[in-house]
Design an enzyme around this catalytic site. Structure first.
Site, PDB file in Angstrom:
ATOM      1  N   MET A   1     -19.776  32.632 -23.336  1.00 40.61           N
ATOM      2  CA  MET A   1     -18.481  32.050 -23.051  1.00 40.61           C
ATOM      3  C   MET A   1     -17.736  32.948 -22.082  1.00 40.61           C
ATOM      4  SD  MET A   1     -16.158  34.244 -24.524  1.00 40.61           S
ATOM      5  CE  MET A   1     -14.791  33.167 -24.345  1.00 40.61           C
ATOM      6  N   SER A 276     -17.414  24.781 -29.144  1.00 34.68           N
ATOM      7  CA  SER A 276     -17.654  24.634 -27.713  1.00 34.68           C
ATOM      8  C   SER A 276     -17.681  26.000 -27.061  1.00 34.68           C
ATOM      9  CB  SER A 276     -16.549  23.796 -27.072  1.00 34.68           C
ATOM     10  OG  SER A 276     -15.325  24.516 -27.056  1.00 34.68           O
ATOM     11  N   ASP A 277     -18.376  26.106 -25.948  1.00 35.55           N
ATOM     12  CA  ASP A 277     -18.156  27.259 -25.092  1.00 35.55           C
ATOM     13  C   ASP A 277     -16.759  27.121 -24.518  1.00 35.55           C
ATOM     14  OD1 ASP A 277     -18.493  29.558 -23.563  1.00 35.55           O
ATOM     15  OD2 ASP A 277     -20.501  29.015 -22.920  1.00 35.55           O
ATOM     16  N   TRP A 278     -16.246  28.177 -23.912  1.00 35.28           N
ATOM     17  CA  TRP A 278     -14.841  28.212 -23.493  1.00 35.28           C
ATOM     18  C   TRP A 278     -14.595  27.234 -22.346  1.00 35.28           C
ATOM     19  CZ3 TRP A 278     -15.783  30.494 -27.560  1.00 35.28           C
ATOM     20  CH2 TRP A 278     -14.863  31.270 -28.258  1.00 35.28           C
TER      21      TRP A 278
END
Length: 871
Positions: A1, A276-278
């Site tokens: 991330m 979620s990823d960022w």
């Protein structure tokens, strides 16, 4: 991330591309609903019961507050969830990264994942994980954003391959599982990432002008390569999983129901929460239905740091009230989050964050994203969490060092040798060891790549520091150009330090946009020329390489004066003495290559090249190489690499003999039927009262902070829709009826029968040389001929490192082969299949993938040495 994606246009993502390009035929992301409820495996039942009891008493706003971050730079950590303080649930702190606590102080900068992979040492993998867990807990981090096994390393130019453990799913699997076990033994929630197919940096994110790259992967390849290490991490009980930025088969990973619901949560039995990823989340309702449980960092991906917009938080409250997201979907997400919290014992005496990822100052804004109006206070307590972790960090750095060439015993060095040292990589960055944000430069000793997977150095023990501490007779030329005044002498040993770097694509370093798109597989800073120039003047040259992955060596590897070559990988803070222990023979090198080193970039299939120069359409990255990644490809095509996967020399020699193979579990074509799912919490399906989402009276909101409350009019309007006969237009194939689960599932990691040992193998490893050293026994499986499935010639399935063996000493090494190791994924039956139960599987044992001379056959249950290696 990454948070610094805000620094580039590629981070300012929008939901739709200018043009949608269809994925190739046969690559599909079918609907898979509903999101399976968690809690059905016995290992998690108590934690789910505790969590469900709490969730039953939460208001709607409290529930949605726990499913998303409070916003970029809205707290001490890179990710900060909302809280439910009324019932004792704090904000959760989520923090990078895989090799150490990012952007803080008094921490250890451990060797990178690729370095621990090169040790082939399971014990070290576990101990490094334990040390990481102690540091993250000591800093008050609830969720460790690691380990990384995606990318797998399919593309040698991929920017973040170094964060993982190597270009093989089994090596990655052991690295991941043992790291997870080590970290979580300290009460910290580990995060397996990035799910899945995130094999290059460029185009990974959905942007204003185009959708994120689509990794198009066939079902068998997905299971046998890319999902394999994730399955082992899940089997080890990992508490969270992070989805990737990219799409798979045309569907963004953050809302790909097939990947999250069908494979991760159902088939692999994942019980934790999916984040979620960022800024990877690109929708609200679709991502919830697809199984996403937590949005990080909470902002909408188009305009972070401009508004307080969010796909979730208050929008999730609205979606529950208007009936677009079923209540049990939210309840399951919150229960999964809290179950992981309970599972790690974080409800008892867990420290709060005592650092800031945003500043090195003692005091400052509590919410930097709200500046200039943020309240201020203490943000860093400068807690020292290093303990004795430098010991394990140095051990990893040392035992990863891989000796590739050593002519006439050039190494180890004599204590009295006269040394001439060349290359800026030998000494610390002259601007300061942490002068480049997220290590976004290649200056001085290369201890790690750049990006969110980096950490700040508490110190850098450089190779020059190591020479000094040894009292070495050396002259150092701190330049990457050959000097005119080095005065070569016949007895000199020249040591040349060279590098190859990469990282995450929000930082561009020397023309490389994360991936090695500019440097390719060449050494940086004209390293090839430096080696050649030194080799032209000195007759005894040792090359030390700090690298993120494979490099090209053909310009100089066969030069007569290049007598020795060492890959020191990415050693973190312990680059100096760890190297000295090997150079001077305190220990024999015992690292092995976690990837193949080619002779040319043309040795790779074109399909693993970086996708580039795509404009206004979704880039397509079709994995036509299938199972043939790294050494599997080289073996299939009969291409001789410069150095094979698993290769590594020692100062001594070893023999492998007296092997035995013992059948343990009788094989059947398909595994026994999966166990039934256990009981899961029961959730109400009734839409809650709108008042549960109202803003509290006299609430003092922080600018840009993400909240889960709705204005009364908005909440009432949403509830009116939810209680009407109007139905939300759910996607094709949608259902909210829980199922019994897929045939290949049944426990964490999949059907538990897959992990039954089919054969135990033992082999005697003897030190046949004159110097003490450690050996690595590598076990590869060769499938029988005549089966209906195409399989790579050999595939790594187990490995074990010996203790340090004295000259003449032996150790019996135990290895094993499981049912899954002897299976293939059948796309028709959607199950693991042993293609020929009575066939003769070759169990090959040796010290590298191209040095396998001991074969055990499953049919006769006998082992014979002195065989011709299958590759």
């Amino acid at each position: 991330m990454v948070l610094a994606v805000l620094l580039s246009l590629s981070s300012l993502a929008a939901g739709a591309a200018i043009e949608k390009r269809a994925v190739p035929a046969g690559y599909v992301a079918p609907p898979a609903y509903p999101a399976p409820h968690g809690g059905w495996v016995p290992e998690w039942s108590d934690s789910f019961q505790k969590a469900a009891q709490v969730v039953a008493g939460l208001t709607l706003a409290e529930k949605t507050n726990l499913t998303a971050g409070s916003g970029i730079f809205m707290g001490r950590c890179v990710g900060n969830t909302g809280s439910a303080l009324r019932v004792g649930i704090p904000q959760l702190c989520l923090q990078d990264g895989p090799l150490g606590v990012r952007n803080t102080d008094h921490n250890t900068a451990f060797p990178a994942g690729i370095t621990i992979g090169a040790t082939f040492d399971k014990d070290l993998m576990r101990r490094r994980g334990e040390a990481l867990g102690e540091e993250f807990r000591g800093k008050g981090v609830n969720v460790y954003l690691g380990p990384s096994v995606g990318p797998l390393g399919r593309k040698p130019l991929g920017g973040r391959n170094w964060e993982g453990f190597g270009a093989d799913p089994v090596l990655q699997a052991y690295g991941a599982a043992l790291t997870v076990e080590g970290v979580q033994s300290k009460g910290v929630i580990a995060t397996i990432k990035h799910w899945i197919g995130n094999e290059q940096e460029k185009y990974r994110m959905y942007s204003i002008i185009q959708d994120g790259i689509s990794s198009n992967i066939d079902d068998r390849t997905l299971h046998e390569l890319y999902a394999w290490p994730f399955a082992e991490a899940v089997r080890s009980g990992v508490g969270s999983a992070m989805v990737a930025y990219n799409a798979v088969n045309g569907s963004a990973c953050s809302q790909n129901a097939y990947l999250i619901n069908n494979i991760l949560k159902d088939e692999l039995g994942f019980q934790g929460f999916v984040m979620s990823d960022w800024l990877a989340q690109i929708s609200g309702v679709p991502s919830a239905l697809a199984g996403l449980d937590m949005s990080m960092p909470g902002d909408i991906h188009t305009v972070p740091l401009v508004t307080a917009q969010s796909y979730w938080m208050y929008e999730y409250s609205r979606s529950i009230l208007n009936g677009s997201v079923p209540v049990d979907r939210l309840d399951d997400s919150v229960t999964r989050i809290l179950a992981a919290w309970y599972q790690m014992g974080q409800d008892k005496d867990y420290p709060p964050p005592n650092f800031s990822a945003n500043s090195q100052d003692a005091e400052g804004p509590l919410y930097p994203g709200a500046e200039p109006g943020s309240p201020r206070g203490v943000i860093n307590e400068f807690v020292d969490v290093q303990g004795d972790h430098a010991v394990v960090a140095k051990e990893v750095a040392r035992d990863a060092i891989t000796l590739l060439k050593n002519v006439n015993g050039t190494l180890p060095l004599s204590r009295s040798a006269t040394l001439k040292v060349f290359g800026t990589d030998a000494e610390k960055n002259p601007d300061g060891i942490n002068s480049c944000a997220d290590q976004g430069c290649n200056k001085g000793t290369l201890g790690m790549g750049w990006g969110s997977g980096s950490a700040r150095y508490p110190y850098m023990d450089s190779p020059i520091d190591g020479f000094k501490s040894r009292g070495a007779n050396y002259s150092f030329y701190n330049s990457d150009s050959f000097p005119s005044n080095s005065n070569p002498s016949a007895n000199d040993v020249a040591i040349v330090f060279v590098t190859a770097d990469s990282g995450e694509n929000y930082i561009t370093v020397e023309g490389n946009n994360g991936d090695r798109d500019s440097s390719k597989l060449n050494l940086w800073h004209n390293g090839d020329k430096l080696v050649k120039d030194v080799a032209a003047k000195y007759s005894n040259v040792v090359v030390v390489v700090h690298t993120v992955g494979p490099i090209l060596m053909e310009q100089w590897i066969d030069l007569p004066s290049v007598k020795a070559v060492l890959f020191a990988h990415l050693p973190g803070q312990e680059a100096g003495d760890s190297l000295m222990q090997v150079l001077y023979g305190d220990v024999s090198p015992s690292g092995h290559l976690p990837y193949t080193v080619p002779k040319s970039e043309d040795d790779y299939p074109k399909s693993v090249s970086l996708v580039s120069d795509v404009v206004l359409v979704q880039p397509q990255d079709t994995f036509t190489d299938g199972l043939y990644v790294d050494y599997r490809h080289f073996n299939k095509e009969g291409i001789t690499p410069r150095y094979a996967f698993g290769y590594g020399l020692s100062y001594t020699t070893f023999s492998f003999s007296d092997a035995t193979i013992t059948p343990v579990t009788a094989l059947t074509t398909t595994p026994p039927s999966r166990p039934a799912k256990g009981k899961t919490p029961t959730y109400s399906t009734n839409i809650p009262a709108a008042s549960e989402a109202y803003w509290p009276d006299n609430f003092n909101a922080v600018f840009r902070y993400k909240y889960s409350f709705l204005a009364k009019n908005d909440a009432d309007a949403a509830a009116k829709v939810g209680n009407s006969t109007k139905k939300y237009p759910y996607p094709a194939g949608y259902s909210n009826v829980q199922t019994a689960g897929v045939a290949a599932g049944g426990a964490q990691g999949g059907n538990p029968a897959l992990f039954n040992t089919a054969y135990d193998i033992s082999v005697t490893v003897k030190n046949t040389g004159k110097t003490a050293g450690k050996a690595v026994a590598q076990l590869y499986v060769q499938f029988p001929t005549g089966i209906s499935f195409d399989t790579p010639i050999i595939q790594l399935r187990d490995f074990e490192k010996t203790k340090e063996l004295a000259a003449g000493e032996s150790q019996v090494v135990k290895l094993r082969v499981t049912r899954k190791d002897l299976s293939v994924w059948d796309v028709v039956s959607q199950n693991w299949v042993v293609p020929n139960v009575s066939g003769d599987y070759g169990i090959w044992i040796g010290d590298a993938s191209d040095s396998l001379k001991l074969r055990c056959g499953t049919k006769a249950a006998t082992c014979v040495g002195g065989q011709t290696s299958p590759v």
